[in-house]
Write a protein that holds these residues in place. Structure first.
Motif, PDB file in Angstrom:
ATOM      1  N   ARG A   1       0.820  -1.208   0.000  1.00  0.00           N
ATOM      2  CA  ARG A   1       0.000   0.000   0.000  1.00  0.00           C
ATOM      3  C   ARG A   1       0.858   1.263   0.000  1.00  0.00           C
ATOM      4  O   ARG A   1       0.490   2.289   0.566  1.00  0.00           O
ATOM      5  N   GLY A   2       2.020   1.166  -0.645  1.00  0.00           N
ATOM      6  CA  GLY A   2       2.893   2.316  -0.799  1.00  0.00           C
ATOM      7  C   GLY A   2       3.579   2.786   0.466  1.00  0.00           C
ATOM      8  O   GLY A   2       4.189   3.856   0.485  1.00  0.00           O
ATOM      9  N   ARG A   3       3.521   1.951   1.549  1.00  0.00           N
ATOM     10  CA  ARG A   3       4.014   2.431   2.841  1.00  0.00           C
ATOM     11  C   ARG A   3       5.279   1.740   3.317  1.00  0.00           C
ATOM     12  O   ARG A   3       6.204   2.386   3.798  1.00  0.00           O
ATOM     13  N   TYR A   4       5.333   0.415   3.262  1.00  0.00           N
ATOM     14  CA  TYR A   4       6.488  -0.278   3.810  1.00  0.00           C
ATOM     15  C   TYR A   4       6.670  -1.620   3.113  1.00  0.00           C
ATOM     16  O   TYR A   4       5.754  -2.146   2.474  1.00  0.00           O
ATOM     17  N   HIS A   5       7.858  -2.171   3.257  1.00  0.00           N
ATOM     18  CA  HIS A   5       8.153  -3.492   2.718  1.00  0.00           C
ATOM     19  C   HIS A   5       7.666  -4.550   3.713  1.00  0.00           C
ATOM     20  O   HIS A   5       7.724  -4.340   4.931  1.00  0.00           O
ATOM     21  N   PHE A   6       7.218  -5.694   3.193  1.00  0.00           N
ATOM     22  CA  PHE A   6       6.548  -6.651   4.074  1.00  0.00           C
ATOM     23  C   PHE A   6       6.968  -8.099   3.842  1.00  0.00           C
ATOM     24  O   PHE A   6       6.348  -9.017   4.392  1.00  0.00           O
ATOM     25  N   ILE A   7       8.007  -8.332   3.068  1.00  0.00           N
ATOM     26  CA  ILE A   7       8.427  -9.687   2.744  1.00  0.00           C
ATOM     27  C   ILE A   7       9.842  -9.898   3.264  1.00  0.00           C
ATOM     28  O   ILE A   7      10.748  -9.139   2.922  1.00  0.00           O
ATOM     29  N   GLY A   8      10.032 -10.924   4.089  1.00  0.00           N
ATOM     30  CA  GLY A   8      11.362 -11.120   4.629  1.00  0.00           C
ATOM     31  C   GLY A   8      11.471 -12.315   5.548  1.00  0.00           C
ATOM     32  O   GLY A   8      10.621 -13.196   5.558  1.00  0.00           O
ATOM     33  N   GLY A   9      12.548 -12.324   6.338  1.00  0.00           N
ATOM     34  CA  GLY A   9      12.838 -13.441   7.232  1.00  0.00           C
ATOM     35  C   GLY A   9      13.620 -14.522   6.517  1.00  0.00           C
ATOM     36  O   GLY A   9      14.837 -14.456   6.407  1.00  0.00           O
ATOM     37  N   TYR A  10      12.914 -15.503   6.000  1.00  0.00           N
ATOM     38  CA  TYR A  10      13.531 -16.537   5.181  1.00  0.00           C
ATOM     39  C   TYR A  10      12.531 -17.019   4.141  1.00  0.00           C
ATOM     40  O   TYR A  10      11.310 -16.842   4.284  1.00  0.00           O
TER      41      TYR A  10
ATOM     42  N   THR B   1      17.923 -17.047   3.605  1.00  0.00           N
ATOM     43  CA  THR B   1      17.615 -16.265   4.802  1.00  0.00           C
ATOM     44  C   THR B   1      18.138 -14.848   4.608  1.00  0.00           C
ATOM     45  O   THR B   1      19.286 -14.656   4.182  1.00  0.00           O
ATOM     46  N   TRP B   2      17.286 -13.865   4.905  1.00  0.00           N
ATOM     47  CA  TRP B   2      17.708 -12.461   4.859  1.00  0.00           C
ATOM     48  C   TRP B   2      18.215 -12.097   6.254  1.00  0.00           C
ATOM     49  O   TRP B   2      17.435 -11.732   7.144  1.00  0.00           O
TER      50      TRP B   2
END
Length: 264
Positions: free
Chosen positions: A195-204, A222-223
């Motif tokens: 929604r143009g606000r923040y990144h939301f994909i991560g961890g592993y 793994t990030w």
């Protein structure tokens, strides 16, 4: 919201997800396996939405069905019952309680890999969020009705794939190598804003594969920079270098030398 990539190939079907759970402001709350394998019914599932849905839905599928084909035939009324029972308690007041359920498995009816997506939501809220896009909650959307045998959420644009130097047409699903190509797609998704606000994909990155022989699941990346209590901030990528290093890690010849190699 989460990321998910579903890929059906000739003899198998794959589901790639990330692991980040986060608060409404984008701060990472923790990391978890978002895909549940159910080996006894050769089936696996993930959900996109409030994280509390996962255990509720996974347990209901595992307890209620004896095969993937039973899941596909009977999941719609089951999810309606679950939504009615739990929609008011899976998230904070004022937050969306909707969810999408992604399921992959081995179908005895077609003697092959299969997958589908089904949404959960109040119809009025669904229409408000999605508009008249032809979809409806609690209706199974078979992978066969979707483009290419590949389904992604969020879906990158052609320009984003071009910028990432993605080397294979998505229409050539049997040429895609899950450990490499699905991870690259996930890296592209990781750089998209929610929604143009923040990144939301991560961890592993967690890759689940189902074939006639059963189910496998493993972490493929793994990030390390992602930390609980912080926002996700993807690092810049040299896509050409990333591709070369990933292919070498997986023992694959450079992309330009793969024209005569078949993958199944």
């Amino acid at each position: 919201m989460s990321a998910a990539i579903m890929l059906r190939q000739r003899n198998s079907i794959h589901l790639m997800v990330d692991s980040a759970s986060y608060f409404s402001d984008g701060i990472i709350a923790g990391f978890l396996d978002k895909c549940r394998t159910m080996p006894e019914i050769r089936c696996a599932a993930t959900t996109l939405g409030a994280s509390l849905w996962q255990t509720i839905i996974f347990d209901a599928i595992s307890d209620g069905f004896k095969s993937f084909d039973e899941v596909k035939a009977g999941i719609a009324p089951l999810l309606e019952q679950l939504y009615e029972a739990h929609a008011d308690t899976v998230c904070e007041p004022g937050m969306w309680s909707s969810a999408d359920v992604w399921v992959i498995g081995w179908s005895d009816e077609i003697d092959g890999p299969d997958g589908f997506v089904i949404g959960m939501d109040d119809l009025e809220d669904w229409t408000l969020q999605h508009g008249d896009d032809g979809r409806r909650p609690f209706v199974v959307e078979p992978l066969a009705s979707l483009d290419l045998g590949l389904n992604m959420h969020p879906c990158p644009t052609a320009h984003q794939l071009f910028e990432a130097r993605f080397p294979i047409s998505l229409a050539e699903s049997d040429r895609l190598i899950p450990d490499i190509d699905l991870l690259q797609l996930l890296e592209v998704q990781r750089r998209m804003l929610y929604r143009g606000r923040y990144h939301f994909i991560g961890g592993y990155a967690l890759l689940t594969s189902v074939s006639r022989d059963g189910i496998s699941q493993r972490r493929v990346h793994t990030w390390d920079e992602d930390e609980v209590g912080r926002l996700i901030v993807p690092q810049p990528i040299d896509w050409r270098r990333w591709r070369t290093e990933r292919e070498a890690m997986c023992g694959i010849r450079p992309a330009g030398m793969r024209a005569h190699t078949q993958f199944h």
